[in-house]
Design an enzyme around this catalytic site. Structure first.
Site, PDB file in Angstrom:
ATOM      1  N   CYS A 131       0.881  -1.177   0.000  1.00  0.00           N
ATOM      2  CA  CYS A 131       0.000   0.000   0.000  1.00  0.00           C
ATOM      3  C   CYS A 131       0.915   1.223   0.000  1.00  0.00           C
ATOM      4  O   CYS A 131       2.051   1.136  -0.449  1.00  0.00           O
ATOM      5  CB  CYS A 131      -0.971  -0.015   1.180  1.00  0.00           C
ATOM      6  SG  CYS A 131      -0.195   0.174   2.797  1.00  0.00           S
ATOM      7  N   ARG A 132       0.466   2.339   0.492  1.00  0.00           N
ATOM      8  CA  ARG A 132       1.291   3.556   0.462  1.00  0.00           C
ATOM      9  C   ARG A 132       2.448   3.475   1.457  1.00  0.00           C
ATOM     10  O   ARG A 132       3.585   3.735   1.105  1.00  0.00           O
ATOM     11  CB  ARG A 132       0.448   4.788   0.760  1.00  0.00           C
ATOM     12  CG  ARG A 132       1.231   6.081   0.631  1.00  0.00           C
ATOM     13  CD  ARG A 132       0.419   7.317   0.901  1.00  0.00           C
ATOM     14  NE  ARG A 132      -1.000   7.066   0.728  1.00  0.00           N
ATOM     15  CZ  ARG A 132      -1.953   7.959   0.855  1.00  0.00           C
ATOM     16  NH1 ARG A 132      -1.658   9.185   1.157  1.00  0.00           N
ATOM     17  NH2 ARG A 132      -3.211   7.640   0.693  1.00  0.00           N
TER      18      ARG A 132
END
Length: 108
Positions: A59-60
């Site tokens: 994810c980020r």
């Protein structure tokens, strides 16, 4: 449950990269070859996750992907690990980030 993780340099060349970010994040920039399944769709789409090779969930920054790894391990997937630091760490390590057209991408 402890969530196993790898850093960007430890991602195997043949790993399945599972990107669980939102569509706008995915469109802005992703790892080449990654597969996009937004986090909230994981329960309905587990059949798309391979069991025969390492799966690196991203994810980020690593929070959402850590939750997905935890969930998948509870479902019996023993081949999933979190990308420590997420796409920010991936990009900072000099790993490629591309957009939807294959050009230079941005992590948002």
């Amino acid at each position: 449950m402890t969530v196993p993780a790898v850093g960007p340099a430890q991602v195997p060349q043949d790993a399945f990269l599972l990107d669980v970010r939102e569509p706008d994040e995915w469109a802005a920039g992703r790892a080449p070859g990654a597969v996009h399944v937004p986090m909230m769709q994981i329960p309905q789409r587990t059949a798309e996750i391979p069991t025969d090779r390492e799966v690196v969930v991203v994810c980020r920054v690593g929070g959402r992907s850590g939750q997905v790894v935890h969930y998948l391990r509870q479902q019996g997937f023993d081949n999933v690990v979190n990308l420590d630091g997420g796409m920010y760490a991936w990009a900072a390590a000099g790993r490629p980030v591309v957009d939807g057209d294959g050009g230079a991408g941005t992590v948002i």
